[in-house]
Design an enzyme around this catalytic site. Structure first.
Site, PDB file in Angstrom:
ATOM      1  N   HIS A   9      -5.886   3.697  26.053  1.00  0.00           N
ATOM      2  CA  HIS A   9      -7.278   4.150  26.102  1.00  0.00           C
ATOM      3  C   HIS A   9      -7.403   5.558  26.679  1.00  0.00           C
ATOM      4  O   HIS A   9      -6.559   6.031  27.439  1.00  0.00           O
ATOM      5  CB  HIS A   9      -8.140   3.173  26.901  1.00  0.00           C
ATOM      6  CG  HIS A   9      -7.867   3.174  28.375  1.00  0.00           C
ATOM      7  ND1 HIS A   9      -8.334   4.157  29.220  1.00  0.00           N
ATOM      8  CD2 HIS A   9      -7.207   2.293  29.166  1.00  0.00           C
ATOM      9  CE1 HIS A   9      -7.957   3.895  30.463  1.00  0.00           C
ATOM     10  NE2 HIS A   9      -7.261   2.765  30.454  1.00  0.00           N
ATOM     11  N   TRP A  14     -13.116   6.210  36.304  1.00  0.00           N
ATOM     12  CA  TRP A  14     -12.326   6.077  37.525  1.00  0.00           C
ATOM     13  C   TRP A  14     -11.001   6.818  37.433  1.00  0.00           C
ATOM     14  O   TRP A  14     -10.439   7.185  38.465  1.00  0.00           O
ATOM     15  CB  TRP A  14     -12.130   4.602  37.871  1.00  0.00           C
ATOM     16  CG  TRP A  14     -13.304   4.032  38.615  1.00  0.00           C
ATOM     17  CD1 TRP A  14     -14.570   4.529  38.667  1.00  0.00           C
ATOM     18  CD2 TRP A  14     -13.304   2.857  39.419  1.00  0.00           C
ATOM     19  NE1 TRP A  14     -15.378   3.740  39.441  1.00  0.00           N
ATOM     20  CE2 TRP A  14     -14.631   2.694  39.918  1.00  0.00           C
ATOM     21  CE3 TRP A  14     -12.355   1.908  39.758  1.00  0.00           C
ATOM     22  CZ2 TRP A  14     -14.993   1.635  40.735  1.00  0.00           C
ATOM     23  CZ3 TRP A  14     -12.705   0.837  40.580  1.00  0.00           C
ATOM     24  CH2 TRP A  14     -14.017   0.717  41.063  1.00  0.00           C
ATOM     25  N   THR A  21      -8.045   1.460  39.216  1.00  0.00           N
ATOM     26  CA  THR A  21      -9.042   0.777  38.381  1.00  0.00           C
ATOM     27  C   THR A  21      -8.659  -0.664  38.087  1.00  0.00           C
ATOM     28  O   THR A  21      -9.427  -1.586  38.341  1.00  0.00           O
ATOM     29  CB  THR A  21      -9.227   1.545  37.054  1.00  0.00           C
ATOM     30  OG1 THR A  21      -9.447   2.924  37.344  1.00  0.00           O
ATOM     31  CG2 THR A  21     -10.416   0.989  36.292  1.00  0.00           C
ATOM     32  N   ARG A  60     -13.212   0.123  28.357  1.00  0.00           N
ATOM     33  CA  ARG A  60     -12.543   1.382  28.029  1.00  0.00           C
ATOM     34  C   ARG A  60     -11.527   1.210  26.899  1.00  0.00           C
ATOM     35  O   ARG A  60     -11.344   2.130  26.086  1.00  0.00           O
ATOM     36  CB  ARG A  60     -11.893   1.986  29.275  1.00  0.00           C
ATOM     37  CG  ARG A  60     -10.862   1.111  29.986  1.00  0.00           C
ATOM     38  CD  ARG A  60     -10.559   1.698  31.357  1.00  0.00           C
ATOM     39  NE  ARG A  60      -9.491   1.036  32.081  1.00  0.00           N
ATOM     40  CZ  ARG A  60      -9.653  -0.024  32.862  1.00  0.00           C
ATOM     41  NH1 ARG A  60     -10.861  -0.570  33.000  1.00  0.00           N
ATOM     42  NH2 ARG A  60      -8.628  -0.531  33.522  1.00  0.00           N
ATOM     43  N   GLU A  87      -5.294  -4.192  31.758  1.00  0.00           N
ATOM     44  CA  GLU A  87      -4.463  -3.366  32.627  1.00  0.00           C
ATOM     45  C   GLU A  87      -3.870  -4.238  33.741  1.00  0.00           C
ATOM     46  O   GLU A  87      -4.344  -5.344  34.016  1.00  0.00           O
ATOM     47  CB  GLU A  87      -5.317  -2.230  33.227  1.00  0.00           C
ATOM     48  CG  GLU A  87      -4.625  -1.321  34.220  1.00  0.00           C
ATOM     49  CD  GLU A  87      -3.401  -0.620  33.658  1.00  0.00           C
ATOM     50  OE1 GLU A  87      -2.388  -1.318  33.447  1.00  0.00           O
ATOM     51  OE2 GLU A  87      -3.440   0.602  33.461  1.00  0.00           O
ATOM     52  N   TYR A  90      -4.553  -4.379  40.212  1.00  0.00           N
ATOM     53  CA  TYR A  90      -4.082  -3.604  41.363  1.00  0.00           C
ATOM     54  C   TYR A  90      -4.374  -4.253  42.706  1.00  0.00           C
ATOM     55  O   TYR A  90      -4.206  -3.614  43.753  1.00  0.00           O
ATOM     56  CB  TYR A  90      -4.639  -2.182  41.313  1.00  0.00           C
ATOM     57  CG  TYR A  90      -3.775  -1.259  40.493  1.00  0.00           C
ATOM     58  CD1 TYR A  90      -2.572  -0.786  40.991  1.00  0.00           C
ATOM     59  CD2 TYR A  90      -4.142  -0.880  39.209  1.00  0.00           C
ATOM     60  CE1 TYR A  90      -1.758   0.051  40.240  1.00  0.00           C
ATOM     61  CE2 TYR A  90      -3.338  -0.047  38.442  1.00  0.00           C
ATOM     62  CZ  TYR A  90      -2.149   0.414  38.962  1.00  0.00           C
ATOM     63  OH  TYR A  90      -1.341   1.231  38.207  1.00  0.00           O
ATOM     64  N   HIS A 179      -3.852  -0.638  27.615  1.00  0.00           N
ATOM     65  CA  HIS A 179      -3.769   0.095  28.872  1.00  0.00           C
ATOM     66  C   HIS A 179      -2.327   0.523  29.155  1.00  0.00           C
ATOM     67  O   HIS A 179      -1.381  -0.032  28.587  1.00  0.00           O
ATOM     68  CB  HIS A 179      -4.294  -0.783  30.010  1.00  0.00           C
ATOM     69  CG  HIS A 179      -5.651  -1.338  29.732  1.00  0.00           C
ATOM     70  ND1 HIS A 179      -6.814  -0.759  30.200  1.00  0.00           N
ATOM     71  CD2 HIS A 179      -6.039  -2.421  29.007  1.00  0.00           C
ATOM     72  CE1 HIS A 179      -7.853  -1.464  29.783  1.00  0.00           C
ATOM     73  NE2 HIS A 179      -7.411  -2.475  29.060  1.00  0.00           N
TER      74      HIS A 179
END
Length: 236
Positions: A9, A14, A21, A60, A87, A90, A179
């Protein structure tokens, strides 16, 4: 001949703000939209006809797929969305500014969290702003509270094998708009990379990676459609 296109993407809000993100559903910036359209234009210039698109459940990536397909003149292509292409999660770093986090925990520690293969960040505490357990996109799923690239691959691989690979084996040309880390997981699987080798692989935003596969889905040829923005690819 099975053909796969991997498209990361475009720039998100962010990304622009230098924040971790992960699974937070932020949108593309104007620059990110332009990158997605450029990716689609490159697909059109290469005269690639796409049969099916897979993407995550994050805006996104979804909008990148829409903008790219429209720019390629192929907005009609059927699309499947699944959280397993999200993604990397995190964990407790979610939402934090990357520079400020490095100042607090040390650049070396943050580098380990960001770039090592199997060391995840601290877990995300339940019940906070970024607790995704009540998001209906994930109803019925057992969700992680943090992920390394290793555990990202462990949730991408069954989806790859069960949903995407059969389309390729049927001879389709497939676009996966996702991602950085979910695409790196696919690259690791396809090219048989070691845990150490995948650490240095980076997929640039908005630059379609075209991979031609044999009947066993082994890469025969691979190239970025924008050679000027290409990063080094694994050897075949």
């Amino acid at each position: 001949m099975p053909t796969l296109i991997l498209l990361r993407h475009g720039q998100s809000q962010w990304n622009l703000e230098d924040r971790f993100t992960g699974w937070v559903d932020v949108d593309l910036t104007a620059e990110g939209e332009a990158q997605a359209r450029k990716g689609g234009e490159l697909i059109a210039q290469a005269k690639i006809e796409i049969d099916r698109c897979f993407t995550s459940v994050l805006t996104r990536a979804i909008r990148t797929s829409w903008l790219a397909l429209a720019a390629a003149g192929q907005a009609f292509v059927p699309e499947v969305k699944d959280w397993r292409l999200n993604e990397r999660h995190y964990g407790g770093l979610t939402g934090l500014n990357k520079t400020e986090t490095a100042a607090k925990h040390g650049a070396d520690q943050v580098k380990v969290w960001r770039r090592s293969y199997d060391t995840p960040p601290p877990p995300l505490a339940p019940g906070g702003e970024f607790d995704f357990s009540k998001d209906r996109r994930y109803a019925g799923a057992v969700l992680p509270d943090t992920e390394s690239l290793k555990t990202t691959l462990e949730r991408v691989q069954p989806y790859w094998e069960g949903e995407i690979a059969p389309c390729l084996q049927a001879g389709e040309t497939v676009l996966v708009a996702a991602h950085g880390n979910s695409l790196r997981a696919i690259v690791k699987l396809l090219f048989g990379l070691s845990d150490a080798a995948i650490i240095d692989v980076e997929v640039p935003t908005g630059n379609p990676l075209l991979i031609e596969l044999d009947g066993d889905l082994r890469p025969k040829a691979a190239r970025y459609l924008d050679a000027d923005r290409a990063t080094k690819l694994p050897e075949l």
